[in-house]
Design a protein around this motif. Structure first.
Motif, PDB file in Angstrom:
ATOM      1  N   TRP A   1       1.971   1.785  -3.504  1.00 32.39           N
ATOM      2  CA  TRP A   1       0.826   2.246  -4.297  1.00 32.39           C
ATOM      3  C   TRP A   1       0.612   3.744  -4.079  1.00 32.39           C
ATOM      4  O   TRP A   1       0.496   4.514  -5.025  1.00 32.39           O
TER       5      TRP A   1
ATOM      6  N   ILE B   1       3.120  -6.032  -5.981  1.00 32.55           N
ATOM      7  CA  ILE B   1       2.506  -4.917  -6.700  1.00 32.55           C
ATOM      8  C   ILE B   1       2.837  -5.039  -8.178  1.00 32.55           C
ATOM      9  O   ILE B   1       3.934  -5.479  -8.543  1.00 32.55           O
TER      10      ILE B   1
ATOM     11  N   LYS C   1      -7.403   6.170 -12.575  1.00 33.23           N
ATOM     12  CA  LYS C   1      -7.112   5.346 -11.398  1.00 33.23           C
ATOM     13  C   LYS C   1      -7.955   4.069 -11.424  1.00 33.23           C
ATOM     14  O   LYS C   1      -7.496   2.997 -11.025  1.00 33.23           O
TER      15      LYS C   1
ATOM     16  N   ASP D   1       0.824  -1.202   0.000  1.00 36.38           N
ATOM     17  CA  ASP D   1       0.000   0.000   0.000  1.00 36.38           C
ATOM     18  C   ASP D   1       0.867   1.264   0.000  1.00 36.38           C
ATOM     19  O   ASP D   1       0.498   2.290  -0.567  1.00 36.38           O
TER      20      ASP D   1
ATOM     21  N   TYR E   1       3.265   6.015  -5.745  1.00 36.32           N
ATOM     22  CA  TYR E   1       3.096   6.203  -7.184  1.00 36.32           C
ATOM     23  C   TYR E   1       1.820   6.979  -7.515  1.00 36.32           C
ATOM     24  O   TYR E   1       1.758   7.672  -8.525  1.00 36.32           O
ATOM     25  N   GLN E   2       0.813   6.898  -6.637  1.00 35.82           N
ATOM     26  CA  GLN E   2      -0.377   7.721  -6.862  1.00 35.82           C
ATOM     27  C   GLN E   2      -0.055   9.208  -6.681  1.00 35.82           C
ATOM     28  O   GLN E   2      -0.593  10.053  -7.375  1.00 35.82           O
TER      29      GLN E   2
ATOM     30  N   ILE F   1      -1.732   0.565 -11.776  1.00 34.50           N
ATOM     31  CA  ILE F   1      -0.873   0.178 -10.659  1.00 34.50           C
ATOM     32  C   ILE F   1      -1.757  -0.649  -9.728  1.00 34.50           C
ATOM     33  O   ILE F   1      -2.742  -0.138  -9.196  1.00 34.50           O
ATOM     34  N   GLU F   2      -1.419  -1.906  -9.573  1.00 33.20           N
ATOM     35  CA  GLU F   2      -2.344  -2.808  -8.903  1.00 33.20           C
ATOM     36  C   GLU F   2      -1.673  -3.509  -7.728  1.00 33.20           C
ATOM     37  O   GLU F   2      -0.635  -4.149  -7.882  1.00 33.20           O
ATOM     38  N   VAL F   3      -2.298  -3.362  -6.549  1.00 35.37           N
ATOM     39  CA  VAL F   3      -1.809  -4.095  -5.386  1.00 35.37           C
ATOM     40  C   VAL F   3      -2.409  -5.491  -5.437  1.00 35.37           C
ATOM     41  O   VAL F   3      -3.622  -5.666  -5.342  1.00 35.37           O
TER      42      VAL F   3
ATOM     43  N   ASP G   1      -6.712   0.748 -12.825  1.00 40.25           N
ATOM     44  CA  ASP G   1      -5.775  -0.096 -12.070  1.00 40.25           C
ATOM     45  C   ASP G   1      -4.469  -0.388 -12.794  1.00 40.25           C
ATOM     46  O   ASP G   1      -4.006  -1.528 -12.820  1.00 40.25           O
TER      47      ASP G   1
END
Lengths: 597, 320
Positions: A141, A215, A202, A138, A144-145, A207-209, A205
């Motif tokens: 994540w 990740i 967003k 997280d 990068y957000q 970028i996906e956890v 996804d």
């Protein structure tokens, strides 16, 4: 009479004292020896960093820097020292070693899918933040957000360009920015529409956890340099910054940006703006505690002062030591000079759309008239290799040593000017009533100006009058940025992958951006694009070879020298390894540095 | 007297307003804005645009100035563009450092110059006078950064008696006696380097002021009355000679604050001078504005105090 004599005598004595003080300078034998500690015991096992008896542990290191820190907020930006402290306070997913090989860091392993569109990072599960909290996917994540979120106003947004849908989102947002600036939309509408664009992206996804320690990044097209990007971003904690609302808060103005918590080998202690900042060893670092107890950064803006402090042993490293001082420092018993390649290069840029510089014969004439080999040797004291293209020899797979070199030959220069239609009228060269004389702009660093003076002298020898225009930093950057110059002397620093910084200086799509000479060559564009899409390093190399042949032939700029890093550090400090990327410098290895003796 | 002070304060406020408009205009006219420095070699126009919006620079100058005035009147000077610090605490912290430095330099130059000037005047053309004049001329001619570097080389580097640079040893526990001693040691060289030039100027004024007064009729009268030379000089002559010196002391404040920019740079002393210099290079508008305002306040206060000091040294002057 007596009065006059006295006067002269006193004057003479005073002058002598002052001259002496000025002339004798610091002499080697006057420098106080650093305190000799007792004989070192052999470490029981030098390879085991956890060994409590290992006497490499302990001691502090004082760095003399020339400027202040920036905010400690890795996703936002990080010019100068914030980049450096990234390796100390923060960790990135992957880190680049001094051979430019990616090494595990927060990610202990990673996979690239067969279609090269999915990067999966497997994170370590034993990482703790400096405040004791546990690190998970997280955190990555969120970091990068912060870069992706348009309200984060990150300077690193470009890094994410290969991600699915990201370029489209950025283009839309940039358009909204322009509209806001032109007053076509008001602030509320702007906020709403930018937010909508981001939320939409967003939801895709990219970028996906996957789980707490996995990740994934989904790419739109294969990117040879995406892994490098993951080395450039220090990860920040979700448990502290998770609630920050970027639409109302500027990341740089948060408490956190001045009192950061990271996962890196050193934890932040204090920062007195403009004076110093202090980092202490973090005992629970996943890679073991660093040897040094404490690292202090002291801001010492004046070069002479910084060098004096180093020679006197009050600081252990002086930043940005001028080439002229390296010899002196090398002779000091308490100073050692570490060196290693650096990926950038400096150059004298033509502005191809101005003056007569669209004519290759004129550019060739200028190159032949300027004895650049002697100039580089003189200014950099023989400590930097002469450059004939942008690819640093450190990229041995991409550097092409065998290209056209327009050697120093003033007679040939005169011939070329005549061929290009110039006529000499007694005091200079003219074509269609316009003079060949032009201005060379430059920043205010003393070595840069000296370099320009050599250029001016050589061009003067063939009767071309060059005016040097030194500009203070912001004005200078502005002139480069807006391509407002006939010729401009400056340099680019490099990133771990040549695509990341050489492409945007030479590709025609970057005109209006970093391609400030406004160079346009379809073949070069094509080769750069091919190299960008090619993961195979040997094949990429062949494209870069050809690019260098074309650039050397067409000389859109006069490449001057390849950077070499010189680090003046205290004798006895071991374990430091210079890294060729600007951001890593020697800091990436500070964790392994220790005091011998 | 109090009417006069109120009138002066009113004028000072107007001056501050003028100064703020001037500075705001100038920094906004300077080539290369803060976004250019921030973006640096990334050189991406879209990124520069993003930075302009982030910093609120997309708004017209007059609107930004108006916002700045209303906010700063409420004590909100904003955040530093470069480091994200709230501006006011940073500026006050550095201002305090600079005041210590300038007041030190002022006290040094005033005390020494009056003593030397008076002795020089009384013993005109003596050896002491000659040497004092020579040193004074040197002080006026030497650039203070060069003097600073020489002092640093001799006393800091070669002899090692005093620290080479810094505001204090980093990491010392504050509040202890050792801490204050350490700060004081760090002040010696910069104070001297900064004060020397003013000292030299003031010596010339004190000497010529005293010489002029010594030729006045009332001094001759005092001597004729049979007063001792001591009383003549220190009671009758000195007070009158001080009027011209007081004027120059008042003017000295702005020179000292100006000189501190260079001295702080050389000695890596983190005061307001260095803060200003780096803020100007970075186009850190909020810091530049706040600093210029604070310096203006200090200089205006200095001028007001000077005028009030006239009344103290010269009973003929009344402010009504």
């Amino acid at each position: 009479m007596l009065r006059g004599k006295w006067f002269m005598a006193i004057l003479a004595v005073m002058a002598a004292v002052l001259l002496l003080a000025a002339a004798c300078g610091p002499a080697a034998e006057d420098v106080e020896e650093p305190e000799e500690p007792e004989e070192p015991e052999e470490p029981d096992d030098p390879d085991d960093p956890e060994d409590p008896d290992d006497d490499r542990y302990g001691g502090e290191l004082v760095m003399g820097t020339y400027g202040d820190a920036n905010y400690f907020m890795p996703p936002l930006t990080g010019d100068g020292y914030t980049y450096h402290t990234k390796y100390l306070i923060f960790d990135s997913l992957v880190r680049m070693d001094h051979n430019l090989e990616p090494q595990p860091c927060l990610a202990e392993d990673w996979e690239i899918s067969d279609d090269e569109l999915t990067f999966t990072f497997h994170l370590r599960d034993d990482v703790t933040w400096h405040d004791g909290e546990h690190f998970t996917a997280d955190d990555v994540w969120l970091t990068y957000q912060f870069i992706a979120n348009p309200f984060g106003f990150s300077a690193k947004t470009d890094y994410l360009a290969p991600l699915v849908g990201f370029s489209d989102m950025s283009a839309e947002v940039d358009e909204l920015h322009d509209k806001l600036d032109a007053d076509e939309i008001d602030e509320d509408e702007w906020t709403e529409r930018v937010l909508a664009a981001y939320e939409e992206w967003k939801a895709e996804d990219a970028i996906e956890v996957v789980d707490d320690y996995t990740i994934q990044f989904h790419l739109e097209y294969p990117s040879g340099s995406f892994l490098t990007i993951s080395t450039e971003v220090g990860v920040v904690p979700e448990h502290i910054l998770g609630d920050v609302d970027l639409t109302t808060t500027d990341l740089s103005e948060t408490e956190y940006a001045r009192d950061p918590v990271g996962t890196g080998p050193f934890e932040f202690i204090e920062w007195e703006r403009g004076d110093h900042w202090i980092l202490d060893a973090f005992d629970d670092h996943w890679d073991g505690r660093p040897y040094l107890d404490r690292v202090i950064f002291r801001v010492i803006p004046d070069e002479t002062t910084r060098i004096s402090e180093l020679a006197r042993g009050n600081i252990d490293k002086a930043y940005s030591v001028p080439f002229a001082e390296l010899d002196y420092l090398e002779q000091q018993d308490n100073v050692q000079i570490l060196s290693g390649p650096s990926l950038g290069w400096d150059m004298i840029n033509f502005q191809l759309e101005r003056h007569f510089f669209d004519d290759l014969r004129v550019r060739k004439a200028v190159s032949h008239a300027f004895d650049k080999v002697s100039a580089v040797d003189a200014i950099y004291e023989g400590r930097r290799p002469v450059a004939y293209g942008p690819f640093n020899p450190a990229f041995d797979w991409a550097h092409n040593p065998d290209v056209t070199k327009y050697e120093y030959d003033p007679d040939r220069a005169v011939e070329l000017l005549e061929e290009a239609g110039f006529e000499h009228d007694g005091d200079g060269w003219y074509k269609d009533g316009e003079s060949m004389d032009f201005a060379l702009r430059v920043g205010t660093g003393s070595t840069s100006i000296e370099m320009c003076e050599l250029f001016q002298y050589d061009l003067g020898e063939i009767d071309v009058d060059v005016t040097i225009e030194p500009l203070e930093e912001a004005a200078w950057l502005d002139a480069i940025f807006s391509a407002d110059f006939d010729m401009m002397y400056f340099g680019w620093t490099g990133l771990a992958d040549p695509d990341g910084y050489i492409y945007t200086v030479h590709h025609s799509s970057a005109i209006g951006g970093r391609n400030v000479m406004k160079y346009r060559n379809d073949r070069v564009d094509d080769l750069f694009d091919k190299a960008r899409m090619t993961p195979d390093i040997d094949e990429r190399g062949t494209y870069y070879y050809e690019i260098q042949e074309i650039l050397a032939e067409e000389i859109p700029v006069i490449y001057m020298s390849y950077y070499v890093n010189y680090h003046a550090v205290a004798e006895g400090l071991e374990g430091l390894v210079p890294n060729p990327t600007k951001h890593a410098s020697i800091f990436w290895s500070l964790k392994d540095a220790y005091w011998a003796e | 007297m109090s009417n006069y002070i109120i009138k002066r304060m009113g004028l000072a406020l107007l001056t501050l307003l003028g100064v703020s408009i001037l500075i705001f205009t100038i920094i906004n006219l300077a080539p290369g804005g803060p976004e250019v420095v921030m973006v640096g070699e990334d050189m991406d126009p879209a990124l520069a645009e993003r930075m302009r919006i982030r910093l609120g620079l997309h708004e017209p100058v007059y609107l930004r100035y108006f916002r700045w005035v209303t906010a700063s009147l409420q004590g909100d000077f904003g955040y530093s563009f470069r480091t994200g610090h709230p501006v006011l605490p940073v500026v006050l912290h550095n201002l305090q450092r600079t005041l210590i430095l300038t007041i030190g330099a002022l006290v040094l130059s005033v005390v020494v110059s009056i003593v030397v000037g008076v002795v020089s005047a009384v013993k005109q053309y003596s050896l002491f006078d000659q040497v004092a004049s020579l040193v004074a001329f040197m002080g006026i001619s030497i650039a203070n950064f060069w003097l600073g570097l020489m002092l640093m080389l001799v006393f800091g580097f070669h002899l090692g008696w005093l620290p080479i640079s810094g505001s204090g040893t980093v990491g010392m526990e504050s509040g202890t006696l050792a801490y204050y001693m350490d700060r004081a040691r760090h002040l010696v060289l910069p104070v001297f380097a900064l004060g020397f030039m003013r000292l030299a100027v003031l010596v010339r004024y004190a000497r010529s002021g005293m010489l002029e007064v010594l030729q006045q009729d009332y001094v001759r009268t005092a001597r004729a009355k049979g007063l001792t030379e001591r009383v003549v000089i220190y009671k009758h002559a000195l007070r009158n000679a001080m009027i011209s010196v007081v004027t120059v002391i008042g003017l000295s404040i702005r020179f000292l604050v100006g000189g501190s920019v260079v001295i702080e740079e050389v000695f890596a002393y983190s005061g307001v001078g260095r803060l200003t210099a780096s803020a100007v290079y970075d186009r850190d508008f909020p810091i530049v504005m706040a600093v210029c305002l604070m310096i203006s306040v200090v200089v205006l206060a200095g001028n007001l105090l000077t005028d009030l000091a006239y009344a103290l040294v010269d009973p003929r002057i009344r402010f009504d």
